[in-house]
Design an enzyme around this catalytic site. Structure first.
Site, PDB file in Angstrom:
ATOM      1  N   HIS A 143       0.838  -1.193   0.000  1.00 62.63           N
ATOM      2  CA  HIS A 143       0.000   0.000   0.000  1.00 62.63           C
ATOM      3  C   HIS A 143       0.875   1.246   0.000  1.00 62.63           C
ATOM      4  O   HIS A 143       1.804   1.359   0.816  1.00 62.63           O
ATOM      5  CB  HIS A 143      -0.905   0.000   1.244  1.00 62.63           C
ATOM      6  CG  HIS A 143      -1.881   1.128   1.277  1.00 62.63           C
ATOM      7  ND1 HIS A 143      -2.964   1.209   0.421  1.00 62.63           N
ATOM      8  CD2 HIS A 143      -1.953   2.242   2.063  1.00 62.63           C
ATOM      9  CE1 HIS A 143      -3.655   2.304   0.690  1.00 62.63           C
ATOM     10  NE2 HIS A 143      -3.055   2.952   1.679  1.00 62.63           N
ATOM     11  N   GLY A 186      -9.980   8.677   3.708  1.00 66.54           N
ATOM     12  CA  GLY A 186      -8.843   8.707   2.794  1.00 66.54           C
ATOM     13  C   GLY A 186      -7.750   7.781   3.295  1.00 66.54           C
ATOM     14  O   GLY A 186      -8.021   6.795   3.992  1.00 66.54           O
ATOM     15  N   GLU A 187      -6.532   8.084   2.944  1.00 66.56           N
ATOM     16  CA  GLU A 187      -5.349   7.301   3.318  1.00 66.56           C
ATOM     17  C   GLU A 187      -5.325   5.917   2.665  1.00 66.56           C
ATOM     18  O   GLU A 187      -4.377   5.167   2.818  1.00 66.56           O
ATOM     19  CB  GLU A 187      -5.238   7.133   4.845  1.00 66.56           C
ATOM     20  CG  GLU A 187      -5.227   8.428   5.617  1.00 66.56           C
ATOM     21  CD  GLU A 187      -5.236   8.225   7.131  1.00 66.56           C
ATOM     22  OE1 GLU A 187      -5.035   7.075   7.590  1.00 66.56           O
ATOM     23  OE2 GLU A 187      -5.449   9.216   7.863  1.00 66.56           O
ATOM     24  N   GLY A 188      -6.393   5.555   1.946  1.00 67.14           N
ATOM     25  CA  GLY A 188      -6.512   4.207   1.395  1.00 67.14           C
ATOM     26  C   GLY A 188      -7.052   3.210   2.393  1.00 67.14           C
ATOM     27  O   GLY A 188      -6.914   1.993   2.203  1.00 67.14           O
TER      28      GLY A 188
END
Length: 351
Positions: free
Chosen positions: A59, A315-317
């Site tokens: 990631h 967010g941030e994945g």
């Protein structure tokens, strides 16, 4: 060669009937595992195998500042972008927790933070393109040269991630002001009203949402003549971290690997690649429906259905990493679940 134009090939679907037959002959009613069956079929098609394998997710979180913050589009100051990146490096953010839990390797990429270089860290890549993107309400968010550099650097990062053993990738972002850019990307790619694209972001109230909408509307009018392709839309309206995410997605697909799409901003970045290369969807796995206004409309336009609906909008994945166990389960089901024949289960009807 420069990666402003990727070669993304549609996935060979010649095994589709065999894949479907294999799924239907597992010891279950046909279709009873729902979206997991669709995910398993997608990975089998992509790998051209009835025994697909996915073992390691890497990631990457791309971070950058945005010049459009000068227009007061966020209740938070730009300084928060750097502060959150330092939090990522210290291991204290939500994405750190989820990556640790799922044994996912996390890499943070400085795509364009303001200020001094970040302190060295084993999980940090310095790919800084400048002191944040320009104010898209006054000029293009980045020059053609900066856009080119963003996608080139992203492609290099993807090659490195895959060389280190990843077989699937996911992407997150951090950048105060970036939901304004994301809304502009959505409006330009889908040709919809900015009011259908702009949401609360980091916590905007109704007055601020209306202001953001007007900023996006004015930016679209300013750049209208230049919005001739997905690449041009990103260059004029995006941000350094969003351009790198788009480049990373395209590079992953070009190399024949799948990637997991997070929420509103990751999907907005994907839209700009899809605009030029609709084949990108063959490689994209959609993790969740964001709580951010406009995301469901993007998913509908793409004709895709994500795995989760958890009202996330961080967010941030985070949503991408949360979906990883389900994707692994789908692949394991196709690989390991018995067929009616192998299990000796009778499928004939009876009285």
């Amino acid at each position: 060669m420069p990666k402003d134009r990727f070669t993304i090939t549609a996935v060979d679907n010649s095994l589709d009937a065999v894949i479907q037959n294999t799924l239907d002959n597992k010891t279950k009613p046909p279709g009873s595992l729902g979206q997991l069956e669709a995910v398993a079929a997608q990975i089998a098609r992509l790998q051209h195998s009835l025994s697909p394998q996915l073992s390691r997710l890497n990631h990457c979180v791309f971070a950058a500042d945005h010049g459009v913050c000068d227009e007061g589009v966020s209740p938070y100051p730009s300084d928060v972008t750097r502060q959150m990146v330092l939090n990522f490096m210290a291991g204290g953010a939500a994405i750190n927790v989820f990556c640790r839990q799922q044994d996912v390797r996390l890499t943070v990429v400085d795509a364009g933070l303001k200020g001094e270089p970040l302190p060295a860290h084993p999980n940090l890549i310095d790919a800084k393109l400048g002191e944040g993107s320009a104010n898209l309400l006054r000029q293009p968010a980045m020059s053609r040269e900066h856009y080119q550099l963003a996608v080139d650097k992203a492609a290099d990062i993807i090659e490195m991630q895959l060389a280190e053993g990843a077989d699937i990738l996911s992407f997150g972002e951090m950048g105060i002001g970036n939901t304004t850019s994301g809304a502009a990307l959505m409006a330009a790619c889908l040709k919809v009203d900015p009011a259908d694209c702009v949401g609360a972001g980091t916590g905007a109230d109704a007055t601020l949402i209306e202001h953001k909408t007007q900023v996006v509307r004015q930016a679209l009018a300013l750049h209208q003549a230049g919005l001739t392709s997905g690449r041009a839309i990103m260059q004029h309206l995006g941000g350094f971290e969003l351009a790198m995410i788009a480049g990373a997605m395209a590079a992953t697909a070009e190399l024949g690997k799948p990637f997991i799409v997070d929420g509103f901003l990751a999907t907005a970045a994907l839209l700009t690649v899809w605009y030029d290369h609709p084949e990108i969807l063959d490689y994209a796995l959609f993790s969740h429906v964001s709580g951010e206004h406009g995301h469901q409309r993007m998913l509908t336009a793409l004709g895709v259905k994500p795995l989760l609906q958890l009202d996330l909008r961080l967010g941030e994945g985070t949503g991408a990493v949360l979906a990883w166990p389900l994707i692994r389960a789908a692949v394991a089901m196709l690989d390991e679940m018995a067929s009616f024949d192998s299990a000796g289960v009778d499928t004939a009807g009876g009285d």
